[in-house]
Write an enzyme that holds these catalytic residues in place. Structure first.
Site, PDB file in Angstrom:
ATOM      1  N   GLU A 247       0.814  -1.113   0.042  1.00  0.00           N
ATOM      2  CA  GLU A 247      -0.058  -0.128   0.041  1.00  0.00           C
ATOM      3  C   GLU A 247       1.059   1.407   0.049  1.00  0.00           C
ATOM      4  O   GLU A 247       2.019   1.348   0.642  1.00  0.00           O
ATOM      5  CB  GLU A 247      -0.896   0.248   1.102  1.00  0.00           C
ATOM      6  CG  GLU A 247      -1.987  -0.982   1.141  1.00  0.00           C
ATOM      7  CD  GLU A 247      -2.694  -0.950   2.774  1.00  0.00           C
ATOM      8  OE1 GLU A 247      -2.333  -0.078   3.527  1.00  0.00           O
ATOM      9  OE2 GLU A 247      -3.704  -1.656   2.813  1.00  0.00           O
ATOM     10  N   LYS A 249       2.220   4.211   1.580  1.00  0.00           N
ATOM     11  CA  LYS A 249       2.371   4.834   2.913  1.00  0.00           C
ATOM     12  C   LYS A 249       2.264   6.415   2.753  1.00  0.00           C
ATOM     13  O   LYS A 249       2.919   7.213   2.225  1.00  0.00           O
ATOM     14  CB  LYS A 249       3.517   4.630   3.457  1.00  0.00           C
ATOM     15  CG  LYS A 249       3.778   5.056   4.855  1.00  0.00           C
ATOM     16  CD  LYS A 249       5.028   4.587   5.648  1.00  0.00           C
ATOM     17  CE  LYS A 249       5.216   4.678   7.097  1.00  0.00           C
ATOM     18  NZ  LYS A 249       4.746   6.112   7.629  1.00  0.00           N
ATOM     19  N   ARG A 254      -2.313   9.450  11.683  1.00  0.00           N
ATOM     20  CA  ARG A 254      -3.372   8.429  12.074  1.00  0.00           C
ATOM     21  C   ARG A 254      -4.534   8.796  12.349  1.00  0.00           C
ATOM     22  O   ARG A 254      -4.776   9.578  13.611  1.00  0.00           O
ATOM     23  CB  ARG A 254      -2.557   7.316  12.679  1.00  0.00           C
ATOM     24  CG  ARG A 254      -3.452   6.146  13.148  1.00  0.00           C
ATOM     25  CD  ARG A 254      -2.976   4.921  11.988  1.00  0.00           C
ATOM     26  NE  ARG A 254      -3.433   3.658  12.081  1.00  0.00           N
ATOM     27  CZ  ARG A 254      -2.809   2.778  12.417  1.00  0.00           C
ATOM     28  NH1 ARG A 254      -1.406   2.886  12.656  1.00  0.00           N
ATOM     29  NH2 ARG A 254      -3.164   1.430  12.474  1.00  0.00           N
ATOM     30  N   ARG A 269      -4.475   8.932  17.110  1.00  0.00           N
ATOM     31  CA  ARG A 269      -3.987   7.511  17.602  1.00  0.00           C
ATOM     32  C   ARG A 269      -3.855   7.416  19.191  1.00  0.00           C
ATOM     33  O   ARG A 269      -3.817   6.608  19.809  1.00  0.00           O
ATOM     34  CB  ARG A 269      -2.772   7.265  17.016  1.00  0.00           C
ATOM     35  CG  ARG A 269      -1.591   8.213  17.267  1.00  0.00           C
ATOM     36  CD  ARG A 269      -0.373   7.748  16.271  1.00  0.00           C
ATOM     37  NE  ARG A 269       0.498   6.689  16.921  1.00  0.00           N
ATOM     38  CZ  ARG A 269       1.515   6.287  16.268  1.00  0.00           C
ATOM     39  NH1 ARG A 269       1.857   6.569  15.226  1.00  0.00           N
ATOM     40  NH2 ARG A 269       2.283   5.159  16.787  1.00  0.00           N
ATOM     41  N   GLU A 297      -5.228   7.517   7.360  1.00  0.00           N
ATOM     42  CA  GLU A 297      -4.256   8.482   7.238  1.00  0.00           C
ATOM     43  C   GLU A 297      -4.592   9.640   6.544  1.00  0.00           C
ATOM     44  O   GLU A 297      -5.367   9.637   5.602  1.00  0.00           O
ATOM     45  CB  GLU A 297      -3.010   8.076   6.605  1.00  0.00           C
ATOM     46  CG  GLU A 297      -1.731   8.898   6.945  1.00  0.00           C
ATOM     47  CD  GLU A 297      -0.770   8.583   8.137  1.00  0.00           C
ATOM     48  OE1 GLU A 297      -1.282   7.896   9.194  1.00  0.00           O
ATOM     49  OE2 GLU A 297       0.047   9.300   8.537  1.00  0.00           O
ATOM     50  N   PHE A 335      -7.427   2.767   5.017  1.00  0.00           N
ATOM     51  CA  PHE A 335      -6.639   1.454   4.646  1.00  0.00           C
ATOM     52  C   PHE A 335      -7.195   0.129   5.368  1.00  0.00           C
ATOM     53  O   PHE A 335      -6.582  -0.719   5.068  1.00  0.00           O
ATOM     54  CB  PHE A 335      -5.007   1.994   4.650  1.00  0.00           C
ATOM     55  CG  PHE A 335      -4.768   2.395   6.069  1.00  0.00           C
ATOM     56  CD1 PHE A 335      -4.513   1.475   7.227  1.00  0.00           C
ATOM     57  CD2 PHE A 335      -4.417   3.531   6.261  1.00  0.00           C
ATOM     58  CE1 PHE A 335      -4.106   1.834   8.310  1.00  0.00           C
ATOM     59  CE2 PHE A 335      -3.743   4.175   7.571  1.00  0.00           C
ATOM     60  CZ  PHE A 335      -3.694   3.080   8.573  1.00  0.00           C
ATOM     61  N   ARG A 410       2.848  -3.974  18.069  1.00  0.00           N
ATOM     62  CA  ARG A 410       3.738  -3.612  16.904  1.00  0.00           C
ATOM     63  C   ARG A 410       4.191  -4.936  16.249  1.00  0.00           C
ATOM     64  O   ARG A 410       4.905  -5.764  17.262  1.00  0.00           O
ATOM     65  CB  ARG A 410       4.770  -2.707  17.331  1.00  0.00           C
ATOM     66  CG  ARG A 410       5.648  -2.434  16.080  1.00  0.00           C
ATOM     67  CD  ARG A 410       7.010  -1.410  16.751  1.00  0.00           C
ATOM     68  NE  ARG A 410       6.404  -0.307  17.364  1.00  0.00           N
ATOM     69  CZ  ARG A 410       6.094   0.955  16.641  1.00  0.00           C
ATOM     70  NH1 ARG A 410       6.002   0.814  15.211  1.00  0.00           N
ATOM     71  NH2 ARG A 410       5.636   1.993  17.136  1.00  0.00           N
ATOM     72  N   LYS A 416       6.972  -1.285   7.242  1.00  0.00           N
ATOM     73  CA  LYS A 416       6.925  -0.052   6.518  1.00  0.00           C
ATOM     74  C   LYS A 416       7.967   0.132   6.049  1.00  0.00           C
ATOM     75  O   LYS A 416       9.233  -0.148   6.407  1.00  0.00           O
ATOM     76  CB  LYS A 416       6.561   1.220   7.486  1.00  0.00           C
ATOM     77  CG  LYS A 416       7.414   1.218   8.706  1.00  0.00           C
ATOM     78  CD  LYS A 416       7.071   2.201   9.722  1.00  0.00           C
ATOM     79  CE  LYS A 416       8.058   2.059  11.132  1.00  0.00           C
ATOM     80  NZ  LYS A 416       7.863   2.888  12.187  1.00  0.00           N
TER      81      LYS A 416
HETATM   82  P1  AMP Z   1       5.583   5.365  11.368  1.00  0.00           P
HETATM   83  O1  AMP Z   1       4.922   6.505  12.082  1.00  0.00           O
HETATM   84  O2  AMP Z   1       6.872   5.938  10.513  1.00  0.00           O
HETATM   85  O3  AMP Z   1       6.199   4.653  12.575  1.00  0.00           O
HETATM   86  O4  AMP Z   1       4.773   4.845  10.239  1.00  0.00           O
HETATM   87  C1  AMP Z   1       3.663   3.822  10.783  1.00  0.00           C
HETATM   88  C2  AMP Z   1       2.237   4.911  10.309  1.00  0.00           C
HETATM   89  O5  AMP Z   1       2.180   4.981   8.913  1.00  0.00           O
HETATM   90  C3  AMP Z   1       1.042   4.271  10.735  1.00  0.00           C
HETATM   91  O6  AMP Z   1       0.949   4.448  12.216  1.00  0.00           O
HETATM   92  C4  AMP Z   1       0.172   5.369   9.887  1.00  0.00           C
HETATM   93  O7  AMP Z   1      -0.214   6.635  10.773  1.00  0.00           O
HETATM   94  C5  AMP Z   1       0.912   5.653   8.803  1.00  0.00           C
HETATM   95  N1  AMP Z   1       0.509   5.005   7.423  1.00  0.00           N
HETATM   96  C6  AMP Z   1       0.580   5.827   6.377  1.00  0.00           C
HETATM   97  N2  AMP Z   1      -0.243   5.205   5.327  1.00  0.00           N
HETATM   98  C7  AMP Z   1      -0.432   3.757   6.007  1.00  0.00           C
HETATM   99  C8  AMP Z   1      -1.005   2.628   5.425  1.00  0.00           C
HETATM  100  N3  AMP Z   1      -1.275   2.298   4.126  1.00  0.00           N
HETATM  101  N4  AMP Z   1      -1.371   1.689   6.026  1.00  0.00           N
HETATM  102  C9  AMP Z   1      -0.859   1.781   7.576  1.00  0.00           C
HETATM  103  N5  AMP Z   1      -0.173   3.079   8.159  1.00  0.00           N
HETATM  104  C10 AMP Z   1      -0.140   3.821   7.182  1.00  0.00           C
END
Ligand code: AMP
Length: 551
Positions: A247, A249, A254, A269, A297, A335, A410, A416
């Site tokens: 998907e 990102k 969130r 969140r 998001e 998503f 987690r 990611k």
């Molecule tokens: P990070 O904040 O860098 O740890 O990355 C995880 C975060 O990416 C999640 O908590 C979401 O806020 C965001 N995110 C963006 N796009 C997506 C997606 N397609 N699926 C899940 N999370 C996503």
């Protein structure tokens, strides 16, 4: 139940290192706790007095706590500072001062504090607002400290400052509850996932353990979000799952949206309700003829994704909402679907949830389903990765199509992938005035990571990365959370989380954690993250290991 019973167990738990013994001690305490105060005891043990579905926080500024302690103990500014510097935590400083001045603690002559009294007072401190509330909060705290023993005073102060949060870990508490009431820990964890309230779940485990299995999602009550691990390469996804769901990102905030007939609630969140600041999203969601919970998001978007900072001006806004909705347009990418028309979907595989999602969400002006592909081909995934970056998105999420939705976890079911070097989320613990044209700005920050014991430990100093206007804003903010001054620098409450870029991680004796970042610079402030969500030393070690492999 007396507070003393709780603090005694807390002290014993701190003194032993065996996980099993810790769990047994807490289980014993929980077993003998009557039903009524059981939820409270659970909240207090983990140092967060509200359930996870509540965004309420125990907010009392550092200087108010400091003043209340001084008023109760009559200790001089200098002596309190010495005690504080000895431990680096205010709770332990208070304990020491109480012990050194036995007359301070009057618990021998007054009725001892109960857990309920202490909890109710803390809730009052958290919820009082308006004129004169600060004075009243201080008075309540002084009342509590006046009737506390040294152990209790420490416990109370640590709970208010947030130092308690690392007292008894959430995972251990779950195991202790399961042991106390002879329930399967997996069942208990699942119940907690759907309810986001460890106190409620503990009480049910005690009173009606057989019903734990039947607990389900409550529409309108936020769940903790499912989280992702970092992937180094695209191929990692294929290593773990036969086919992977890729998907885009999106780089925003969130949100989860709960729709129950006409009612729409949008939560961050951190469980904060932000519906009032997003009227256009609420309107479009209202037109959908289902009840549901979706995971999404939101990003600032005008023809293409805009800087994340713009979003800060919209989320939580209470005034001039429509004007800002026009100025800073947003797009919501959905998503996941967690609940639909009376049925919880957390045990439904992702692929099926995605299929259902496409029957619920239609593309509207501000809402879209996150783009995804299901593939076995890394060439195809690579094209999508490049496409995401070309469009201005952050990277890709790689998800196991068979994975279930696990709130608050987690794990490696979601990965990611970002293009650039790795970053770390760290918290600012000290700030210093800069030099030259930044001489009046707090522009140099010291960052901490979470060490193996769960404490904050410094790992980097950085002063690059933010724009001048941001540094000015941050200067004001830091002045508001400053704890104490040392020459040109201040210790600050650990509240500001930032994402840091760096060239590499090096072994170093500069910091007690044994590592330092080479050329650290701030990528951005992460207002959406709390100090609980910063990276830990384990992540640093992992990155260090990867660096060595790739060298
Ligand atoms: P990070 O904040 O860098 O740890 O990355 C995880 C975060 O990416 C999640 O908590 C979401 O806020 C965001 N995110 C963006 N796009 C997506 C997606 N397609 N699926 C899940 N999370 C996503």
């Amino acid at each position: 139940m007396l507070l003393k019973e709780l603090t005694e167990v807390y002290e014993k738990v701190r003194a032993i290192s065996s996980k099993l013994e810790k769990i047994a001690l807490v289980a014993e305490l929980l077993r003998k706790t009557p039903s009524e105060p059981l939820p409270i005891v659970c909240y207090m043990l983990r140092g967060k007095i509200f359930p996870d579905y509540s965004a309420q926080e125990l907010r009392l500024g550092w200087s108010s706590i400091w003043d209340a302690i001084r008023a109760v103990t009559h200790v001089s500014e200098e002596d309190l500072r010495i005690a504080y510097n000895k431990f680096g935590d205010l709770g332990s400083a208070v304990e020491l001062i109480f012990e050194q001045n036995p007359k301070i603690s009057v618990s021998l002559v007054t009725e001892p504090l109960t857990v309920e009294e202490c909890y109710n007072a803390l809730v009052k401190i958290a919820t009082l607002s308006g004129k004169d509330s600060l004075r009243r909060k201080k008075t309540i705290l002084m009342g509590l400290l006046n009737t506390s023993s040294p152990d209790e005073a420490k416990f109370i102060v640590k709970t208010i400052t947030g130092e308690m949060r690392y007292g008894f870990k959430q995972g251990l508490l779950e195991e202790a509850i399961a042991e106390a009431f002879s329930v399967d820990v997996a069942v208990l964890r699942k119940a907690y996932m759907v309810r986001s309230d460890i106190g409620e779940v503990a009480r049910i485990a005690k009173e009606q353990p057989e019903t734990l299995k039947e607990l389900s999602i409550v529409l309108g009550r936020p769940l903790r979000p499912m989280l992702a691990e970092t992937a180094d390469t695209l191929e990692e996804g294929f290593k773990r799952f036969d086919k992977a769901l890729f998907e885009y990102k999106y780089d925003g905030a969130r949100l989860s949206i709960h729709k129950n007939n006409e009612a729409v609630n949008i939560f961050t969140r951190g469980a904060e309700e932000v519906s009032q600041s997003l009227p256009e999203i609420v309107e479009e969601i209202k037109t959908i003829p289902h009840s549901f919970i979706v995971d999404c998001e939101i990003i600032p978007f005008e023809h293409s994704p805009k800087a994340f900072q713009e979003l800060i001006k919209r989320l939580r806004r209470k005034h001039r909402v429509d004007e800002f909705a026009r100025k800073i347009p947003v797009k919501l990418y959905v998503f996941d679907l967690i609940y639909l028309d009376g049925t919880a979907l957390i045990d439904t595989p992702l692929l099926k949830r995605r299929e259902l999602l496409s029957t619920v969400i239609q593309h509207t002006e501000h809402i879209e389903i996150a783009k995804c592909i299901l593939t076995k081909s890394s060439a195809e995934a690579r094209i999508m990765f490049q496409e995401a970056l070309d469009l201005g998105f952050e990277g890709l999420m790689i998800k196991n199509p068979q994975s279930l939705y696990t709130p608050g976890k987690r794990g490696s079911e979601w990965l990611k992938l970002k293009p650039e070097a790795e970053t770390l989320d760290l918290v600012v613990i000290a700030v210093e005035y800069g030099h030259g044209k930044r001489a009046n700005l707090l522009s140099d920050y010291t960052f901490a990571i979470r060490d193996r014991e769960g404490n904050l430990a410094p790992i980097a100093k950085a002063f690059g990365g933010l724009k001048d206007a941001e540094i000015e804003e941050m200067t004001e903010y830091f002045k508001g959370i400053a704890r104490e001054q040392h020459g040109r620098s201040f210790l600050v409450e650990p509240k500001v989380v930032a994402e840091l870029k760096f060239d590499e991680i090096q072994r170093s004796s500069l910091y007690t954690v044994g590592y330092a970042l080479r050329f650290p610079r701030i990528k951005r402030i992460r207002w959406d993250l709390s100090v609980d969500e910063i990276d830990s030393i384990e992540t640093v070690e992992k990155i260090f290991g990867r660096q060595k492999r790739n060298a």
